[in-house]
Design a protein around this motif. Structure first.
Motif, PDB file in Angstrom:
ATOM      1  N   PHE A 102       0.817  -1.213   0.000  1.00  0.00           N
ATOM      2  CA  PHE A 102       0.000   0.000   0.000  1.00  0.00           C
ATOM      3  C   PHE A 102       0.854   1.267   0.000  1.00  0.00           C
ATOM      4  CE2 PHE A 102      -3.418  -2.847   1.791  1.00  0.00           C
ATOM      5  CZ  PHE A 102      -4.281  -2.708   0.712  1.00  0.00           C
ATOM      6  N   ILE A 103       1.985   1.242   0.680  1.00  0.00           N
ATOM      7  CA  ILE A 103       2.852   2.428   0.697  1.00  0.00           C
ATOM      8  C   ILE A 103       3.495   2.661  -0.662  1.00  0.00           C
ATOM      9  CG2 ILE A 103       4.984   3.386   1.664  1.00  0.00           C
ATOM     10  CD1 ILE A 103       4.231   2.011   4.329  1.00  0.00           C
ATOM     11  N   ALA A 104       3.942   1.582  -1.303  1.00  0.00           N
ATOM     12  CA  ALA A 104       4.643   1.712  -2.588  1.00  0.00           C
ATOM     13  C   ALA A 104       3.700   1.883  -3.764  1.00  0.00           C
ATOM     14  CB  ALA A 104       5.525   0.481  -2.814  1.00  0.00           C
ATOM     15  N   GLN A 152       1.583 -11.355   2.733  1.00  0.00           N
ATOM     16  CA  GLN A 152       2.082 -11.444   4.100  1.00  0.00           C
ATOM     17  C   GLN A 152       1.702 -10.185   4.882  1.00  0.00           C
ATOM     18  OE1 GLN A 152       6.350 -12.004   3.736  1.00  0.00           O
ATOM     19  NE2 GLN A 152       6.062 -13.301   1.943  1.00  0.00           N
ATOM     20  N   GLY A 153       1.398 -10.352   6.149  1.00  0.00           N
ATOM     21  CA  GLY A 153       1.186  -9.218   7.039  1.00  0.00           C
ATOM     22  C   GLY A 153      -0.109  -8.470   6.836  1.00  0.00           C
ATOM     23  N   ILE A 154      -1.089  -9.071   6.184  1.00  0.00           N
ATOM     24  CA  ILE A 154      -2.347  -8.374   5.971  1.00  0.00           C
ATOM     25  C   ILE A 154      -3.104  -8.184   7.280  1.00  0.00           C
ATOM     26  CG2 ILE A 154      -3.900 -10.329   5.562  1.00  0.00           C
ATOM     27  CD1 ILE A 154      -4.867  -8.694   3.032  1.00  0.00           C
ATOM     28  N   ASN A 155      -2.681  -8.920   8.301  1.00  0.00           N
ATOM     29  CA  ASN A 155      -3.308  -8.813   9.624  1.00  0.00           C
ATOM     30  C   ASN A 155      -2.638  -7.778  10.527  1.00  0.00           C
ATOM     31  OD1 ASN A 155      -0.991 -10.442   9.626  1.00  0.00           O
ATOM     32  ND2 ASN A 155      -1.597 -11.490  11.497  1.00  0.00           N
ATOM     33  N   GLU A 156      -1.624  -7.059  10.037  1.00  0.00           N
ATOM     34  CA  GLU A 156      -0.968  -6.055  10.871  1.00  0.00           C
ATOM     35  C   GLU A 156      -1.945  -4.903  11.146  1.00  0.00           C
ATOM     36  OE1 GLU A 156       1.907  -6.420  12.206  1.00  0.00           O
ATOM     37  OE2 GLU A 156       2.555  -8.209  11.132  1.00  0.00           O
ATOM     38  N   PRO A 157      -1.898  -4.327  12.355  1.00  0.00           N
ATOM     39  CA  PRO A 157      -2.949  -3.386  12.762  1.00  0.00           C
ATOM     40  C   PRO A 157      -3.025  -2.101  11.952  1.00  0.00           C
ATOM     41  CG  PRO A 157      -1.188  -3.492  14.410  1.00  0.00           C
ATOM     42  CD  PRO A 157      -0.964  -4.623  13.460  1.00  0.00           C
ATOM     43  N   ASP A 158      -1.924  -1.641  11.367  1.00  0.00           N
ATOM     44  CA  ASP A 158      -1.945  -0.368  10.647  1.00  0.00           C
ATOM     45  C   ASP A 158      -2.168  -0.509   9.148  1.00  0.00           C
ATOM     46  OD1 ASP A 158       0.502  -1.648  10.326  1.00  0.00           O
ATOM     47  OD2 ASP A 158       1.644   0.204  10.142  1.00  0.00           O
ATOM     48  N   VAL A 159      -2.295  -1.730   8.647  1.00  0.00           N
ATOM     49  CA  VAL A 159      -2.385  -1.941   7.199  1.00  0.00           C
ATOM     50  C   VAL A 159      -3.605  -1.250   6.611  1.00  0.00           C
ATOM     51  CG1 VAL A 159      -2.884  -3.711   5.468  1.00  0.00           C
ATOM     52  CG2 VAL A 159      -0.993  -4.040   7.064  1.00  0.00           C
ATOM     53  N   GLY A 160      -4.752  -1.328   7.294  1.00  0.00           N
ATOM     54  CA  GLY A 160      -5.953  -0.682   6.785  1.00  0.00           C
ATOM     55  C   GLY A 160      -5.812   0.827   6.684  1.00  0.00           C
ATOM     56  N   LEU A 161      -5.067   1.430   7.600  1.00  0.00           N
ATOM     57  CA  LEU A 161      -4.853   2.883   7.558  1.00  0.00           C
ATOM     58  C   LEU A 161      -3.964   3.271   6.387  1.00  0.00           C
ATOM     59  CD1 LEU A 161      -4.415   3.485  11.389  1.00  0.00           C
ATOM     60  CD2 LEU A 161      -6.438   3.962   9.991  1.00  0.00           C
ATOM     61  N   TRP A 162      -2.978   2.441   6.089  1.00  0.00           N
ATOM     62  CA  TRP A 162      -2.157   2.696   4.903  1.00  0.00           C
ATOM     63  C   TRP A 162      -2.983   2.496   3.638  1.00  0.00           C
ATOM     64  CZ3 TRP A 162       1.830   5.533   5.157  1.00  0.00           C
ATOM     65  CH2 TRP A 162       2.696   5.489   6.261  1.00  0.00           C
ATOM     66  N   ALA A 163      -3.923   1.555   3.658  1.00  0.00           N
ATOM     67  CA  ALA A 163      -4.803   1.360   2.506  1.00  0.00           C
ATOM     68  C   ALA A 163      -5.643   2.612   2.260  1.00  0.00           C
ATOM     69  CB  ALA A 163      -5.699   0.146   2.729  1.00  0.00           C
ATOM     70  N   ILE A 164      -6.114   3.244   3.341  1.00  0.00           N
ATOM     71  CA  ILE A 164      -6.877   4.491   3.190  1.00  0.00           C
ATOM     72  C   ILE A 164      -5.991   5.588   2.611  1.00  0.00           C
ATOM     73  CG2 ILE A 164      -8.084   6.310   4.465  1.00  0.00           C
ATOM     74  CD1 ILE A 164      -9.063   4.091   6.392  1.00  0.00           C
ATOM     75  N   TRP A 165      -4.752   5.675   3.073  1.00  0.00           N
ATOM     76  CA  TRP A 165      -3.802   6.645   2.510  1.00  0.00           C
ATOM     77  C   TRP A 165      -3.625   6.408   1.004  1.00  0.00           C
ATOM     78  CZ3 TRP A 165       1.015   5.803   0.185  1.00  0.00           C
ATOM     79  CH2 TRP A 165       1.791   6.938  -0.042  1.00  0.00           C
ATOM     80  N   THR A 166      -3.563   5.146   0.592  1.00  0.00           N
ATOM     81  CA  THR A 166      -3.441   4.821  -0.824  1.00  0.00           C
ATOM     82  C   THR A 166      -4.654   5.320  -1.601  1.00  0.00           C
ATOM     83  OG1 THR A 166      -2.081   2.863  -0.371  1.00  0.00           O
ATOM     84  CG2 THR A 166      -3.239   2.915  -2.470  1.00  0.00           C
ATOM     85  N   LEU A 167      -5.849   5.131  -1.044  1.00  0.00           N
ATOM     86  CA  LEU A 167      -7.062   5.631  -1.692  1.00  0.00           C
ATOM     87  C   LEU A 167      -7.031   7.156  -1.793  1.00  0.00           C
ATOM     88  CD1 LEU A 167      -9.804   3.375  -0.046  1.00  0.00           C
ATOM     89  CD2 LEU A 167      -8.670   3.069  -2.258  1.00  0.00           C
ATOM     90  N   GLN A 168      -6.471   7.782  -0.779  1.00  0.00           N
ATOM     91  CA  GLN A 168      -6.358   9.244  -0.781  1.00  0.00           C
ATOM     92  C   GLN A 168      -5.410   9.711  -1.889  1.00  0.00           C
ATOM     93  OE1 GLN A 168      -4.798  10.774   2.925  1.00  0.00           O
ATOM     94  NE2 GLN A 168      -6.194  12.533   2.857  1.00  0.00           N
ATOM     95  N   GLN A 169      -4.332   8.975  -2.077  1.00  0.00           N
ATOM     96  CA  GLN A 169      -3.409   9.299  -3.167  1.00  0.00           C
ATOM     97  C   GLN A 169      -4.094   9.126  -4.526  1.00  0.00           C
ATOM     98  OE1 GLN A 169      -0.232  10.604  -2.806  1.00  0.00           O
ATOM     99  NE2 GLN A 169      -0.914  10.742  -0.681  1.00  0.00           N
ATOM    100  N   TYR A 170      -4.901   8.084  -4.622  1.00  0.00           N
ATOM    101  CA  TYR A 170      -5.621   7.878  -5.880  1.00  0.00           C
ATOM    102  C   TYR A 170      -6.619   9.010  -6.115  1.00  0.00           C
ATOM    103  CZ  TYR A 170      -8.515   6.001  -9.541  1.00  0.00           C
ATOM    104  OH  TYR A 170      -9.198   5.868 -10.720  1.00  0.00           O
ATOM    105  N   ALA A 171      -7.295   9.458  -5.070  1.00  0.00           N
ATOM    106  CA  ALA A 171      -8.232  10.569  -5.204  1.00  0.00           C
ATOM    107  C   ALA A 171      -7.521  11.834  -5.661  1.00  0.00           C
ATOM    108  CB  ALA A 171      -8.954  10.814  -3.873  1.00  0.00           C
ATOM    109  N   HIS A 172      -6.296  12.034  -5.170  1.00  0.00           N
ATOM    110  CA  HIS A 172      -5.507  13.193  -5.606  1.00  0.00           C
ATOM    111  C   HIS A 172      -5.199  13.104  -7.096  1.00  0.00           C
ATOM    112  CE1 HIS A 172      -2.578  16.440  -5.403  1.00  0.00           C
ATOM    113  NE2 HIS A 172      -1.692  15.657  -6.010  1.00  0.00           N
ATOM    114  N   TYR A 173      -4.988  11.886  -7.569  1.00  0.00           N
ATOM    115  CA  TYR A 173      -4.662  11.656  -8.977  1.00  0.00           C
ATOM    116  C   TYR A 173      -5.903  11.729  -9.873  1.00  0.00           C
ATOM    117  CZ  TYR A 173      -3.978   8.665 -13.093  1.00  0.00           C
ATOM    118  OH  TYR A 173      -3.975   8.147 -14.360  1.00  0.00           O
ATOM    119  N   ALA A 174      -6.985  11.057  -9.471  1.00  0.00           N
ATOM    120  CA  ALA A 174      -8.140  10.894 -10.359  1.00  0.00           C
ATOM    121  C   ALA A 174      -9.349  11.726  -9.964  1.00  0.00           C
ATOM    122  CB  ALA A 174      -8.534   9.412 -10.409  1.00  0.00           C
ATOM    123  N   GLY A 175      -9.318  12.306  -8.759  1.00  0.00           N
ATOM    124  CA  GLY A 175     -10.463  13.074  -8.299  1.00  0.00           C
ATOM    125  C   GLY A 175     -11.314  12.283  -7.317  1.00  0.00           C
ATOM    126  N   ASN A 176     -11.971  12.992  -6.416  1.00  0.00           N
ATOM    127  CA  ASN A 176     -12.778  12.335  -5.378  1.00  0.00           C
ATOM    128  C   ASN A 176     -13.913  11.511  -5.975  1.00  0.00           C
ATOM    129  OD1 ASN A 176     -11.154  13.472  -3.453  1.00  0.00           O
ATOM    130  ND2 ASN A 176     -12.637  15.035  -2.806  1.00  0.00           N
TER     131      ASN A 176
END
Length: 657
Positions: free
Chosen positions: A308-310, A349-373
């Motif tokens: 999600f970060i990359a 691997q590591g999909i159960n780590e506690p912060d993964v969902g928050l990084w997924a939201i950050w990824t969606l936010q980056q996509y919104a910046h690229y494509a629009g809300n």
């Protein structure tokens, strides 16, 4: 002129050339990798290294190396190179190299007396095949090439030794031979484009040494099986092709196949094009429908947080949104399955780590910046809604939203954040309780949710948002103008200066005032910033370890106690540009030019996982790391946007050769 080019002086200096490594992948999990001089220095190195899931989750080295010998007047000149036990190099083919460059294909030029020969290498897309092209540029008499395959047929983590279990039999195929050394392995086909003579001369090359493994405290010597050799005559101006693959190929197709593969590649002609090539190498498509990002090479698999970060940098900011869509379509079902407690992905691997969902939201936010809300909500709005309410339900085994509104992470001593080094299963840096980057991500996630899906926002969430902002400032801000890295209810307060507070200053929504964000960035700049990234611990803090090398124990202790992480530059630049505006542009530009120099070092044409904390900031860890590459690509986009915003008429973002 090639952008990535190494002359005879550097190639002849083994202290320099064996430290530089290349990696090529085929998007199916297979790769080839070695030092640029051709001397394997890791057990992970090889000409053809492929996944064989039926045998183990790791990759397997089939063809370790292919020695080239140039024969004239019956005199052989072996231009290969291996290191044997006792720091003995034999043969010493590096002394014949005149040039190595990486433009489209990796190319090595040799001069042996009056002979000038160019060797080019291509790793095919989506099939397990390595292609080599040999072109005789100059010669004054009849010339013969001798190609000697060094076979391993082993897991990348297990070295092989001379044994009686090996199957020495070979089968003749069209213009070549095939081998399958051990049961369970696929058959390796070695073929040439021209008539030749294959001579069966089975032997073991014993006690080959891998210096990188010795440094890392692992077993470092092995024996490789050489079944024989191919002799093929070559005339001046003539080209001969060699194929190593899992299936038989028509010899006459090798030349057009090489040209076809060549035409598909983007030349490495500047900083960004190198990063684009590197980003594509992480793309992993195990079948026609699924897509992932591998965390790095040569030893990482698919890791949820890294993915999600990359992802934004390696896809949408690499001009490849189609990769973003395919990968998200692949990982969203697995993420949902975990959130609904119906299973944990075997691929990720590591999909159960506690912060993964928050990084997924950050990824969606980056996509919104690229494509629009609107586009983001149309594609991924329901997933965003599920992620937010997953955290609100407090069902994660290691994370809960407590009475402060903050995320509280508690575990059993295992790593629970991106700082995941461990010894004996226990985290080297035990970050538990309130983690600063996790709660910065949580505040940002709530604000983003409010922005893009206002219909789902209510007074209860508004109260929670304000509570998170107030609690964040009460919990993390200290009197010295920086943020605590974590606050644990069970341990003494750790005052160490670490880089995770950068996210509270960089994210699109910050719980901090502008003066506090400025203070955070200034302290990070003074104590953590280096030309290669941010240190994981300030040199002024207790436990600082600037050198990340040695045994696994020594490396684990150093990973997050001083080592420099380049992926953190993305958020650092983002915060810096927000705070200092037009005045930050030249600073970011100069830093990226410094990072550009790294393309000539540890991982040629790519960016390493981490670096030592003190000069000369030597590259360490994986030679190519998705988070590093992705966040530098995103940094280039941030810089481009800043220049556009201020209409800055300066030099190009990165110098071009």
């Amino acid at each position: 002129m090639s952008y990535l080019k190494f002359d005879r002086r550097l190639m002849a200096n083994l202290d320099e050339s064996t430290q530089r490594e290349y990696i090529r992948t085929n998007r199916k999990g297979a790769y080839c990798c070695s030092s640029i001089v051709g001397c394997n220095t890791r057990k992970y190195h090889g000409v053809l290294v492929i996944p064989i899931p039926s045998l183990s989750p790791n990759n397997h080295v089939l063809l370790s190396s292919l020695d080239l010998t140039i024969i004239q007047h019956g005199v052989p000149f072996n231009v290969g190179i291996h290191e044997y036990e006792g720091d003995i190099f034999s043969p010493k083919g590096h002394k014949y190299i005149r040039e190595y460059n990486v433009d489209v294909a990796s190319s090595t030029t040799y001069r042996v007396g009056g002979v000038v020969l160019r060797k080019e290498f291509i790793f095919c897309h989506y099939v397990n095949r390595a292609l080599l092209r040999y072109t005789l540029l100059e010669a004054h008499s009849q010339t013969t090439l001798r190609l000697s395959p060094f076979l391993a047929f082993r897991d990348v983590k297990i070295l092989t030794h001379q044994n009686t279990s090996i199957n020495e039999a070979y089968q003749e195929v069209k213009s070549g031979v095939s081998f399958c050394l051990y049961e369970g392995y696929p058959t390796l086909h070695l073929q040439l484009s021209k008539e030749h003579q294959y001579v069966s001369a089975p032997t073991w090359n014993e006690r080959i040494e891998y210096t990188k493994e010795r440094e890392r405290g692992y077993e470092y010597t092995e024996d490789l099986y050489v079944p024989g050799y191919f002799d093929v005559d070559i005339a001046v101006g003539e080209t001969v092709y060699f194929s190593a693959g899992l299936d038989e190929v028509a010899p006459e197709s090798l030349a057009p196949l090489f040209e076809e593969e060549l035409a598909m590649r983007t030349p490495r002609e500047d900083f960004r094009s190198c990063l684009l090539n590197s980003a594509l190498q992480f793309y992993y498509r195990p079948d026609a429908t699924r897509g992932y990002l591998l965390a790095g090479y040569p030893w990482f698999g698919v890791r949820a947080r890294d993915l999600f970060i990359a992802l934004p940098g390696c896809t949408i900011y690499a001009d490849a949104p189609e990769r973003f869509y395919r990968i998200m379509d692949t990982v969203i079902p697995d993420t949902r399955a975990f959130m609904n407690q119906v299973g944990v992905s075997k691929e990720i691997q590591g999909i159960n780590e506690p912060d993964v969902g928050l990084w997924a939201i950050w990824t969606l936010q980056q996509y919104a910046h690229y494509a629009g809300n609107e586009d983001m909500v149309s594609r991924y709005g329901s997933f965003l809604d599920e992620l937010i309410h997953y955290y609100l339900r407090n069902v994660h085994p290691n994370l809960r939203i407590d009475e402060t509104g903050l995320c509280l992470i508690i575990g059993d001593g295992k790593p629970l954040s991106w700082m995941d080094a461990k010894i004996g299963g226990r985290a080297v840096v035990r970050r538990e309780g309130y983690l600063v980057e996790v709660n910065a991500l949580w505040y940002n996630a709530l604000c983003f949710y409010k922005e893009v899906i206002p219909s789902r926002w209510d007074e209860q969430l508004e109260t929670l948002l304000e509570q998170v902002r107030e609690s964040f400032n009460q919990v993390f801000v200290n009197e010295h103008g920086y943020l605590f890295d974590y606050i644990s209810p069970h341990t003494r307060q750790d005052w160490s200066v670490r880089p995770n507070m950068i996210f509270a200053a960089s994210l699109p929504y910050s719980p901090l005032s502008k003066p506090l964000r400025r203070s955070v960035v200034e302290i990070i700049t003074r104590e953590l910033r280096t030309p290669k990234g941010l240190r994981s611990l300030s040199p002024k803090s207790d436990g600082y370890q600037p050198q990340c090398h040695g045994t696994q124990l020594q490396r684990e202790q150093a990973y997050y106690n001083g080592s420099v992480w380049p992926w953190l530059l993305g958020s650092y630049f983002e915060a810096y540009l927000k705070l200092y505006g037009q005045g930050a542009i030249s600073f970011v530009e100069r830093t990226l030019i410094g990072m550009e120099e790294e393309l000539q070092e540890h991982g040629v044409g790519t960016i390493s996982e981490l670096f030592d904390g003190n000069p000369p900031f030597k590259g360490r860890g994986a030679i190519s790391f998705a988070m590093s590459v992705g966040e530098i690509l995103r940094s280039l986009k941030l810089l481009e946007e800043a220049k556009r915003e201020y209409d800055t008429q300066t030099l190009p973002i990165i110098r071009y050769e």
